[in-house]
Design a protein around this motif. Structure first.
Motif, PDB file in Angstrom:
ATOM      1  N   GLN A  95       0.822  -1.207   0.000  1.00  0.00           N
ATOM      2  CA  GLN A  95       0.000   0.000   0.000  1.00  0.00           C
ATOM      3  C   GLN A  95       0.858   1.261   0.000  1.00  0.00           C
ATOM      4  N   ASP A  96       1.977   1.234   0.725  1.00  0.00           N
ATOM      5  CA  ASP A  96       2.885   2.379   0.742  1.00  0.00           C
ATOM      6  C   ASP A  96       3.482   2.646  -0.627  1.00  0.00           C
ATOM      7  N   TYR A  97       3.602   1.582  -1.424  1.00  0.00           N
ATOM      8  CA  TYR A  97       4.280   1.694  -2.721  1.00  0.00           C
ATOM      9  C   TYR A  97       3.309   1.800  -3.899  1.00  0.00           C
ATOM     10  N   GLU A  98       2.042   2.014  -3.623  1.00  0.00           N
ATOM     11  CA  GLU A  98       1.089   2.196  -4.715  1.00  0.00           C
ATOM     12  C   GLU A  98       1.436   3.402  -5.600  1.00  0.00           C
ATOM     13  N   PRO A  99       1.909   4.536  -5.027  1.00  0.00           N
ATOM     14  CA  PRO A  99       2.327   5.644  -5.909  1.00  0.00           C
ATOM     15  C   PRO A  99       3.478   5.256  -6.831  1.00  0.00           C
ATOM     16  N   VAL A 100       4.373   4.406  -6.343  1.00  0.00           N
ATOM     17  CA  VAL A 100       5.508   3.956  -7.159  1.00  0.00           C
ATOM     18  C   VAL A 100       5.009   3.046  -8.281  1.00  0.00           C
ATOM     19  N   LEU A 101       4.123   2.120  -7.935  1.00  0.00           N
ATOM     20  CA  LEU A 101       3.552   1.218  -8.936  1.00  0.00           C
ATOM     21  C   LEU A 101       2.825   2.005 -10.025  1.00  0.00           C
ATOM     22  N   ASP A 102       1.994   2.947  -9.612  1.00  0.00           N
ATOM     23  CA  ASP A 102       1.253   3.754 -10.591  1.00  0.00           C
ATOM     24  C   ASP A 102       2.189   4.557 -11.478  1.00  0.00           C
ATOM     25  N   ALA A 103       3.255   5.090 -10.871  1.00  0.00           N
ATOM     26  CA  ALA A 103       4.189   5.912 -11.639  1.00  0.00           C
ATOM     27  C   ALA A 103       4.928   5.106 -12.693  1.00  0.00           C
TER      28      ALA A 103
ATOM     29  N   GLU B 109       0.876  -1.539 -20.635  1.00  0.00           N
ATOM     30  CA  GLU B 109       0.094  -2.728 -20.960  1.00  0.00           C
ATOM     31  C   GLU B 109       0.112  -3.750 -19.836  1.00  0.00           C
ATOM     32  N   PHE B 110       1.077  -3.656 -18.939  1.00  0.00           N
ATOM     33  CA  PHE B 110       1.113  -4.601 -17.820  1.00  0.00           C
ATOM     34  C   PHE B 110      -0.191  -4.560 -17.033  1.00  0.00           C
ATOM     35  N   MET B 111      -0.697  -3.358 -16.793  1.00  0.00           N
ATOM     36  CA  MET B 111      -1.895  -3.210 -15.982  1.00  0.00           C
ATOM     37  C   MET B 111      -3.153  -3.650 -16.729  1.00  0.00           C
ATOM     38  N   GLU B 112      -3.037  -3.824 -18.037  1.00  0.00           N
ATOM     39  CA  GLU B 112      -4.174  -4.317 -18.812  1.00  0.00           C
ATOM     40  C   GLU B 112      -4.329  -5.820 -18.666  1.00  0.00           C
ATOM     41  N   HIS B 113      -3.261  -6.488 -18.252  1.00  0.00           N
ATOM     42  CA  HIS B 113      -3.267  -7.949 -18.190  1.00  0.00           C
ATOM     43  C   HIS B 113      -3.342  -8.510 -16.768  1.00  0.00           C
ATOM     44  N   ASP B 114      -3.002  -7.691 -15.772  1.00  0.00           N
ATOM     45  CA  ASP B 114      -2.978  -8.215 -14.407  1.00  0.00           C
ATOM     46  C   ASP B 114      -3.015  -7.055 -13.423  1.00  0.00           C
ATOM     47  N   ALA B 115      -3.285  -7.376 -12.151  1.00  0.00           N
ATOM     48  CA  ALA B 115      -3.177  -6.417 -11.053  1.00  0.00           C
ATOM     49  C   ALA B 115      -1.894  -6.743 -10.297  1.00  0.00           C
ATOM     50  N   TYR B 116      -1.041  -5.749 -10.124  1.00  0.00           N
ATOM     51  CA  TYR B 116       0.270  -5.966  -9.533  1.00  0.00           C
ATOM     52  C   TYR B 116       0.389  -5.290  -8.167  1.00  0.00           C
ATOM     53  N   HIS B 117       1.323  -5.797  -7.382  1.00  0.00           N
ATOM     54  CA  HIS B 117       1.640  -5.227  -6.080  1.00  0.00           C
ATOM     55  C   HIS B 117       3.148  -5.307  -5.884  1.00  0.00           C
ATOM     56  N   ILE B 118       3.746  -4.243  -5.375  1.00  0.00           N
ATOM     57  CA  ILE B 118       5.173  -4.266  -5.050  1.00  0.00           C
ATOM     58  C   ILE B 118       5.321  -4.903  -3.680  1.00  0.00           C
ATOM     59  N   ILE B 119       6.067  -6.006  -3.611  1.00  0.00           N
ATOM     60  CA  ILE B 119       6.195  -6.740  -2.348  1.00  0.00           C
ATOM     61  C   ILE B 119       7.583  -6.618  -1.728  1.00  0.00           C
TER      62      ILE B 119
ATOM     63  N   ALA C 160      12.597   6.713  -0.119  1.00  0.00           N
ATOM     64  CA  ALA C 160      12.440   5.718  -1.179  1.00  0.00           C
ATOM     65  C   ALA C 160      11.259   6.005  -2.104  1.00  0.00           C
ATOM     66  N   VAL C 161      10.078   6.138  -1.553  1.00  0.00           N
ATOM     67  CA  VAL C 161       8.885   6.298  -2.403  1.00  0.00           C
ATOM     68  C   VAL C 161       8.999   7.546  -3.257  1.00  0.00           C
ATOM     69  N   GLU C 162       9.373   8.652  -2.637  1.00  0.00           N
ATOM     70  CA  GLU C 162       9.458   9.918  -3.386  1.00  0.00           C
ATOM     71  C   GLU C 162      10.513   9.831  -4.495  1.00  0.00           C
ATOM     72  N   HIS C 163      11.662   9.252  -4.175  1.00  0.00           N
ATOM     73  CA  HIS C 163      12.742   9.165  -5.162  1.00  0.00           C
ATOM     74  C   HIS C 163      12.359   8.234  -6.314  1.00  0.00           C
ATOM     75  N   LEU C 164      11.722   7.125  -6.002  1.00  0.00           N
ATOM     76  CA  LEU C 164      11.324   6.175  -7.041  1.00  0.00           C
ATOM     77  C   LEU C 164      10.282   6.767  -7.980  1.00  0.00           C
ATOM     78  N   VAL C 165       9.390   7.576  -7.454  1.00  0.00           N
ATOM     79  CA  VAL C 165       8.405   8.249  -8.312  1.00  0.00           C
ATOM     80  C   VAL C 165       9.097   9.241  -9.238  1.00  0.00           C
ATOM     81  N   ILE C 166      10.050   9.994  -8.705  1.00  0.00           N
ATOM     82  CA  ILE C 166      10.789  10.959  -9.534  1.00  0.00           C
ATOM     83  C   ILE C 166      11.540  10.239 -10.650  1.00  0.00           C
TER      84      ILE C 166
END
Length: 205
Positions: free
Chosen positions: A60-68, A74-84, A184-190
């Motif tokens: 949940q903390d990394y949802e902004p990173v996943l979205d970014a 196309e990955f999101m068209e085929h599956d729902a992903y989560h950063i673990i 981490a989250v902020e830097h990964l989004v950038i």
């Protein structure tokens, strides 16, 4: 404890910065992530391993990173992903609800490895065991910089990583002198905004 996770703990050493996983988080991902991972969370929490080189994280903390990184792909068209999980340098491990261990992104280099896992459907729990059992400490290092970065910059907190400043995409030399502790989250989004993501397809194991 299964043999794969026991092997992981033997190689990666004791946990650091351990955070208790609340029941609400366990239930949030029930049916989305394998029960085996939820059991690891319950027993070991979210934490760092190998002195902070590898981290299990709250997706949940990394949802902004996943979205970014893959929100408009196309990955999101085929599956729902989560950063673990992630590394100290920005290796991101994605788990697909249908495709399992099928996507890994190295954020500083803006490339990802896409693979077809054979451990899906009713084999997901075993697939999660294999995910941890097949981790190698050196695969999460970057140019053997972790040890000198740890000595120079100190141990990471759970929400930090070692980032190149300026970023590699902006022409930074990938050297110890350009490493800093960053959020981490902020830097990964950038990093996701600096260079298009290159997709490399690899065969299943």
């Amino acid at each position: 404890m299964d043999d794969n996770f026991a092997s992981f703990l033997m190689d990666f050493g004791p946990a650091i910065e351990t955070r208790h996983v609340p029941t609400s988080s366990i239930e949030r991902y029930r049916g989305k992530l394998p029960d085996q991972l939820l059991a690891y969370w319950e027993n070991y929490g979210w934490c760092g391993y190998a002195n902070g080189m590898f981290w299990t994280v709250n997706p949940q903390d990394y949802e902004p990173v996943l979205d970014a990184w893959i929100g408009d792909t196309e990955f999101m068209e085929h599956d729902a992903y989560h950063i673990i999980a992630r590394s100290a340098f920005g290796d991101l491990y994605f788990w697909g609800e249908k495709t399992g261990n099928s996507l890994r992104i190295f954020a500083p280099g803006s490339f990802c490895t896409s693979r077809k896992s054979i451990l899906i459907a009713d084999k997901m729990n075993f697939g999660m065991q294999v995910f941890f059992g097949s981790r190698y400490v050196e695969d999460n290092d970057f140019e053997d910089m972790f040890a000198p970065a740890l000595k120079k910059l100190g141990r990471l907190k759970h929400d930090e990583m070692y980032g190149f400043v300026p970023a590699l995409a902006l022409g930074s030399a990938g050297t110890l002198e350009n490493l800093q502790k960053v959020k981490a989250v902020e830097h990964l989004v950038i990093l996701s905004q600096l260079e298009p993501l290159e997709v490399i397809t690899s065969p299943p194991p």
